[in-house]
Motif scaffolding. Structure first.
Motif, PDB file in Angstrom:
ATOM      1  N   THR A   1      37.345  32.694  30.618  1.00  0.00           N
ATOM      2  CA  THR A   1      36.228  32.010  31.270  1.00  0.00           C
ATOM      3  C   THR A   1      36.559  31.744  32.737  1.00  0.00           C
ATOM      4  O   THR A   1      35.719  31.956  33.620  1.00  0.00           O
ATOM      5  CB  THR A   1      35.904  30.688  30.538  1.00  0.00           C
ATOM      6  N   LEU A   2      37.781  31.307  33.018  1.00  0.00           N
ATOM      7  CA  LEU A   2      38.212  31.109  34.396  1.00  0.00           C
ATOM      8  C   LEU A   2      38.178  32.442  35.155  1.00  0.00           C
ATOM      9  O   LEU A   2      37.689  32.509  36.289  1.00  0.00           O
ATOM     10  CB  LEU A   2      39.614  30.512  34.440  1.00  0.00           C
ATOM     11  N   THR A   3      38.650  33.507  34.519  1.00  0.00           N
ATOM     12  CA  THR A   3      38.662  34.826  35.159  1.00  0.00           C
ATOM     13  C   THR A   3      37.242  35.320  35.414  1.00  0.00           C
ATOM     14  O   THR A   3      36.974  35.961  36.436  1.00  0.00           O
ATOM     15  CB  THR A   3      39.445  35.839  34.300  1.00  0.00           C
ATOM     16  N   ARG A   4      36.307  35.014  34.532  1.00  0.00           N
ATOM     17  CA  ARG A   4      34.899  35.369  34.749  1.00  0.00           C
ATOM     18  C   ARG A   4      34.400  34.713  36.040  1.00  0.00           C
ATOM     19  O   ARG A   4      33.714  35.339  36.844  1.00  0.00           O
ATOM     20  CB  ARG A   4      34.067  34.921  33.548  1.00  0.00           C
TER      21      ARG A   4
ATOM     22  N   GLY B   1      32.856  38.688  43.735  1.00  0.00           N
ATOM     23  CA  GLY B   1      31.744  39.618  43.839  1.00  0.00           C
ATOM     24  C   GLY B   1      32.073  40.998  43.291  1.00  0.00           C
ATOM     25  O   GLY B   1      31.821  42.015  43.935  1.00  0.00           O
ATOM     26  N   VAL B   2      32.630  41.046  42.077  1.00  0.00           N
ATOM     27  CA  VAL B   2      33.016  42.327  41.497  1.00  0.00           C
ATOM     28  C   VAL B   2      31.970  42.841  40.510  1.00  0.00           C
ATOM     29  O   VAL B   2      31.127  42.085  40.033  1.00  0.00           O
ATOM     30  CB  VAL B   2      34.395  42.239  40.807  1.00  0.00           C
ATOM     31  N   ARG B   3      32.075  44.120  40.230  1.00  0.00           N
ATOM     32  CA  ARG B   3      31.142  44.790  39.311  1.00  0.00           C
ATOM     33  C   ARG B   3      31.620  44.660  37.875  1.00  0.00           C
ATOM     34  O   ARG B   3      32.816  44.694  37.600  1.00  0.00           O
ATOM     35  CB  ARG B   3      31.043  46.274  39.679  1.00  0.00           C
ATOM     36  N   GLY B   4      30.675  44.547  36.978  1.00  0.00           N
ATOM     37  CA  GLY B   4      30.970  44.551  35.555  1.00  0.00           C
ATOM     38  C   GLY B   4      31.182  43.162  34.996  1.00  0.00           C
ATOM     39  O   GLY B   4      31.612  42.251  35.682  1.00  0.00           O
ATOM     40  N   ALA B   5      30.866  43.052  33.714  1.00  0.00           N
ATOM     41  CA  ALA B   5      31.069  41.788  33.011  1.00  0.00           C
ATOM     42  C   ALA B   5      32.558  41.584  32.776  1.00  0.00           C
ATOM     43  O   ALA B   5      33.241  42.476  32.284  1.00  0.00           O
ATOM     44  CB  ALA B   5      30.323  41.803  31.682  1.00  0.00           C
TER      45      ALA B   5
ATOM     46  N   ILE C   1      43.961  46.222  27.155  1.00  0.00           N
ATOM     47  CA  ILE C   1      45.092  45.719  27.938  1.00  0.00           C
ATOM     48  C   ILE C   1      44.682  45.379  29.372  1.00  0.00           C
ATOM     49  O   ILE C   1      45.033  44.338  29.882  1.00  0.00           O
ATOM     50  CB  ILE C   1      46.301  46.682  27.937  1.00  0.00           C
ATOM     51  N   ALA C   2      43.967  46.270  30.068  1.00  0.00           N
ATOM     52  CA  ALA C   2      43.611  46.003  31.471  1.00  0.00           C
ATOM     53  C   ALA C   2      42.252  46.590  31.803  1.00  0.00           C
ATOM     54  O   ALA C   2      41.879  47.656  31.303  1.00  0.00           O
ATOM     55  CB  ALA C   2      44.662  46.585  32.406  1.00  0.00           C
ATOM     56  N   ARG C   3      41.525  45.875  32.659  1.00  0.00           N
ATOM     57  CA  ARG C   3      40.233  46.340  33.177  1.00  0.00           C
ATOM     58  C   ARG C   3      40.242  46.178  34.685  1.00  0.00           C
ATOM     59  O   ARG C   3      40.719  45.172  35.212  1.00  0.00           O
ATOM     60  CB  ARG C   3      39.078  45.495  32.633  1.00  0.00           C
TER      61      ARG C   3
ATOM     62  N   VAL D   1      41.722  43.145  39.017  1.00  0.00           N
ATOM     63  CA  VAL D   1      42.399  43.808  37.906  1.00  0.00           C
ATOM     64  C   VAL D   1      42.729  42.709  36.907  1.00  0.00           C
ATOM     65  O   VAL D   1      43.500  41.797  37.212  1.00  0.00           O
ATOM     66  CB  VAL D   1      43.681  44.543  38.366  1.00  0.00           C
ATOM     67  N   HIS D   2      42.118  42.787  35.727  1.00  0.00           N
ATOM     68  CA  HIS D   2      42.246  41.752  34.706  1.00  0.00           C
ATOM     69  C   HIS D   2      43.085  42.310  33.561  1.00  0.00           C
ATOM     70  O   HIS D   2      42.694  43.276  32.913  1.00  0.00           O
ATOM     71  CB  HIS D   2      40.843  41.360  34.221  1.00  0.00           C
TER      72      HIS D   2
END
Length: 186
Positions: free
Chosen positions: A63-66, A73-77, A85-87, A99-100
């Protein structure tokens, strides 16, 4: 945008890696407030920043990362990357990509993370690693540690209340690098 009140405290806390450092503690009382905190933290971030998120399952790391993603201002949910592992979320505004990473299932530390090429992504991105403590610190001498803990008390009253502790490590986060201002603005 609705202003979400957050309670903040600033304190000086020793940090083994960098001597004395500023630690900011903030109390949030809902998932909405956690996301708002992420948006506010995003205003302090810049390309090359490494953010480590620690907290039990359901604490609010994603939730914090969202909120970070919204603030950057990044693209994608922004969703939990547990199974992939990573998005990578590219910027829609010309800023850094987000990079999450979810390191929960990775036990081998940096060696196991090497396949993700985080060291290549780091200079031009903001890299956020959930469950990264003890695994990715070697990526950068400068990093922001964020610990999210459930508040203790009557569970029905405090179910959504979280204590968020932020501590910057290294020269990049010297003198809080805005963490004090973040707390002061809340």
């Amino acid at each position: 945008m609705e202003e979400v009140p957050l309670e903040a405290q600033r304190s000086q806390a020793p940090e083994a890696e960098s001597g004395q450092g500023t630690q900011t503690r903030i109390t949030v009382d809902s998932p909405h407030a956690m996301q708002e905190l992420g948006r506010r933290i995003a205003g302090l971030l810049r390309p090359g920043d490494l953010v480590l998120l620690t907290g039990e399952l359901g604490a609010g790391k994603t939730t914090l990362t969202r909120g970070l993603g919204e603030g950057l201002g990044v693209r994608g949910a922004v969703t939990s990357p547990t199974f992939v592992i990573a998005r990578v979320h590219p910027s829609l505004t010309g800023g850094p990509a987000l990079v999450h990473v979810d390191a929960y299932r990775l036990g081998g530390g940096l060696d196991e993370m090497e396949d993700l090429d985080l060291d290549v992504s780091l200079p031009e991105s903001v890299v956020v690693v959930e469950w990264g403590d003890g695994k990715v610190e070697e990526l950068s001498d400068d990093r922001l540690h964020v610990v999210i803990a459930r508040a203790v008390g009557h569970e029905e009253v405090l179910d959504d209340v979280r204590e968020v502790s932020m501590h910057g490590v290294g020269a990049r986060w010297g003198a809080g690098a805005g963490l004090d201002a973040l707390a002061g603005a809340l």
